[in-house]
Design a protein around this motif. Sequence first.
Motif, PDB file in Angstrom:
ATOM      1  N   TYR A   1       0.835  -1.203   0.000  1.00 45.27           N
ATOM      2  CA  TYR A   1       0.000   0.000   0.000  1.00 45.27           C
ATOM      3  C   TYR A   1       0.865   1.246   0.000  1.00 45.27           C
ATOM      4  CZ  TYR A   1      -2.607   3.759   2.295  1.00 45.27           C
ATOM      5  OH  TYR A   1      -3.136   4.974   2.645  1.00 45.27           O
TER       6      TYR A   1
ATOM      7  N   TYR B   1      -7.350  -3.698   4.971  1.00 42.65           N
ATOM      8  CA  TYR B   1      -7.298  -2.238   4.779  1.00 42.65           C
ATOM      9  C   TYR B   1      -6.326  -1.866   3.659  1.00 42.65           C
ATOM     10  CZ  TYR B   1      -6.103   2.638   5.577  1.00 42.65           C
ATOM     11  OH  TYR B   1      -5.856   3.981   5.407  1.00 42.65           O
TER      12      TYR B   1
ATOM     13  N   TYR C   1      -5.129  -3.622   1.060  1.00 38.87           N
ATOM     14  CA  TYR C   1      -5.543  -3.991  -0.294  1.00 38.87           C
ATOM     15  C   TYR C   1      -6.827  -3.291  -0.718  1.00 38.87           C
ATOM     16  CZ  TYR C   1      -1.865  -7.455  -0.585  1.00 38.87           C
ATOM     17  OH  TYR C   1      -0.632  -8.066  -0.638  1.00 38.87           O
ATOM     18  N   SER C   2      -7.679  -2.944   0.228  1.00 39.66           N
ATOM     19  CA  SER C   2      -8.872  -2.176  -0.139  1.00 39.66           C
ATOM     20  C   SER C   2      -8.485  -0.784  -0.611  1.00 39.66           C
ATOM     21  CB  SER C   2      -9.837  -2.087   1.051  1.00 39.66           C
ATOM     22  OG  SER C   2      -9.254  -1.355   2.116  1.00 39.66           O
ATOM     23  N   ARG C   3      -7.476  -0.187   0.026  1.00 38.94           N
ATOM     24  CA  ARG C   3      -6.994   1.125  -0.406  1.00 38.94           C
ATOM     25  C   ARG C   3      -6.334   1.038  -1.787  1.00 38.94           C
ATOM     26  NH1 ARG C   3      -9.132   5.316   1.222  1.00 38.94           N
ATOM     27  NH2 ARG C   3      -7.214   6.496   0.774  1.00 38.94           N
TER      28      ARG C   3
ATOM     29  N   LEU D   1      -7.025  -1.243  -4.117  1.00 32.91           N
ATOM     30  CA  LEU D   1      -8.100  -1.452  -5.087  1.00 32.91           C
ATOM     31  C   LEU D   1      -8.865  -0.162  -5.351  1.00 32.91           C
ATOM     32  CD1 LEU D   1      -9.528  -4.918  -3.957  1.00 32.91           C
ATOM     33  CD2 LEU D   1      -8.439  -4.392  -6.140  1.00 32.91           C
ATOM     34  N   HIS D   2      -9.048   0.622  -4.304  1.00 35.88           N
ATOM     35  CA  HIS D   2      -9.733   1.911  -4.468  1.00 35.88           C
ATOM     36  C   HIS D   2      -8.943   2.815  -5.409  1.00 35.88           C
ATOM     37  CE1 HIS D   2     -12.101   5.440  -3.509  1.00 35.88           C
ATOM     38  NE2 HIS D   2     -10.988   6.092  -3.191  1.00 35.88           N
ATOM     39  N   ALA D   3      -7.622   2.834  -5.247  1.00 35.79           N
ATOM     40  CA  ALA D   3      -6.784   3.650  -6.124  1.00 35.79           C
ATOM     41  C   ALA D   3      -6.835   3.135  -7.557  1.00 35.79           C
ATOM     42  CB  ALA D   3      -5.348   3.653  -5.609  1.00 35.79           C
ATOM     43  N   CYS D   4      -6.871   1.798  -7.724  1.00 36.94           N
ATOM     44  CA  CYS D   4      -6.924   1.214  -9.070  1.00 36.94           C
ATOM     45  C   CYS D   4      -8.251   1.535  -9.754  1.00 36.94           C
ATOM     46  CB  CYS D   4      -6.722  -0.296  -8.999  1.00 36.94           C
ATOM     47  SG  CYS D   4      -5.084  -0.798  -8.451  1.00 36.94           S
ATOM     48  N   VAL D   5      -9.350   1.480  -8.982  1.00 41.02           N
ATOM     49  CA  VAL D   5     -10.663   1.776  -9.554  1.00 41.02           C
ATOM     50  C   VAL D   5     -10.732   3.230 -10.014  1.00 41.02           C
ATOM     51  CG1 VAL D   5     -13.121   1.988  -9.009  1.00 41.02           C
ATOM     52  CG2 VAL D   5     -11.847  -0.024  -8.268  1.00 41.02           C
ATOM     53  N   LYS D   6     -10.129   4.123  -9.251  1.00 40.11           N
ATOM     54  CA  LYS D   6     -10.134   5.530  -9.635  1.00 40.11           C
ATOM     55  C   LYS D   6      -9.351   5.775 -10.914  1.00 40.11           C
ATOM     56  CE  LYS D   6      -9.647   8.746  -6.634  1.00 40.11           C
ATOM     57  NZ  LYS D   6      -9.120   9.614  -5.557  1.00 40.11           N
TER      58      LYS D   6
ATOM     59  N   ARG E   1      -4.966  -4.213 -10.637  1.00 37.13           N
ATOM     60  CA  ARG E   1      -6.082  -4.730  -9.850  1.00 37.13           C
ATOM     61  C   ARG E   1      -6.028  -6.257  -9.757  1.00 37.13           C
ATOM     62  NH1 ARG E   1     -11.527  -2.741 -12.240  1.00 37.13           N
ATOM     63  NH2 ARG E   1     -10.030  -1.152 -12.881  1.00 37.13           N
TER      64      ARG E   1
END
Length: 244
Positions: A122, A205, A207-209, A211-216, A225
Amino acid sequence: MVKPLKQPIVFQLEGFYVPPGYGAFFFFLALVYFIVMLLANGVVLCVIVLDKNLHRPMFIMVCNLVVCDLLGATAVLPRLMMHFLMGQKKIDYVSAIAQAFSVHTYGAAMQTILSVMAYDRYQSIMTSARLHSCCALAWFIAVLLIAVLFLLHLNSPLCGNTIQHVYCSNRAILNLACSPTPINDIYGLVIYWFISSSVFLIIAYSYSRILHACVKRGSAGLGVRNDVILFASSDLKTQTCSQR
């Protein structure tokens, strides 16, 4: 009333059965596995240490996992091979405590290092990674928690010497105590819950952060992702195995 045992205490390991005449065969299998494990981990460790191009966060993590793996294997296999070869399943008190301490430290350190690995991934994406202090902290937490676990039962009187396992552990030794050990039991459950829950939350936490950055980022982050999902599943699998 059973009287407490006095030092020197020698434990009898009864967690495995070796048919007559098969001791040398089992010793050979364990020796081959031990040599392969040492060579494989040694090669990985030497390559990373000698090649300056590999002095990067991910490979530093691999080095810590290699050291952890060596700790767990050397704590159990040499003694087990000796039992196979000699036919004696005995281990003295000091060696039993040392083996149990090493085994529990291996399990705790594996999980704390995995949590640092997830957090580093992260940080590597979001900011710069500072890994050496995190690795040292992971080892310190693991050793400290396990050291307290064993300090709590060093003075517990033992009324038996038969351990129903292939190696010594904190619970296996405490099962031989002359009286119940509620403090040790509660502390053991607490640190198990604390380590497992903390590691899971940190991995989730981190990997969710990511993934959130990848989705954006949209489609540009699709490959990243997929890598994140692969790494996260591998971390969770390793965490599950280290708890067993």
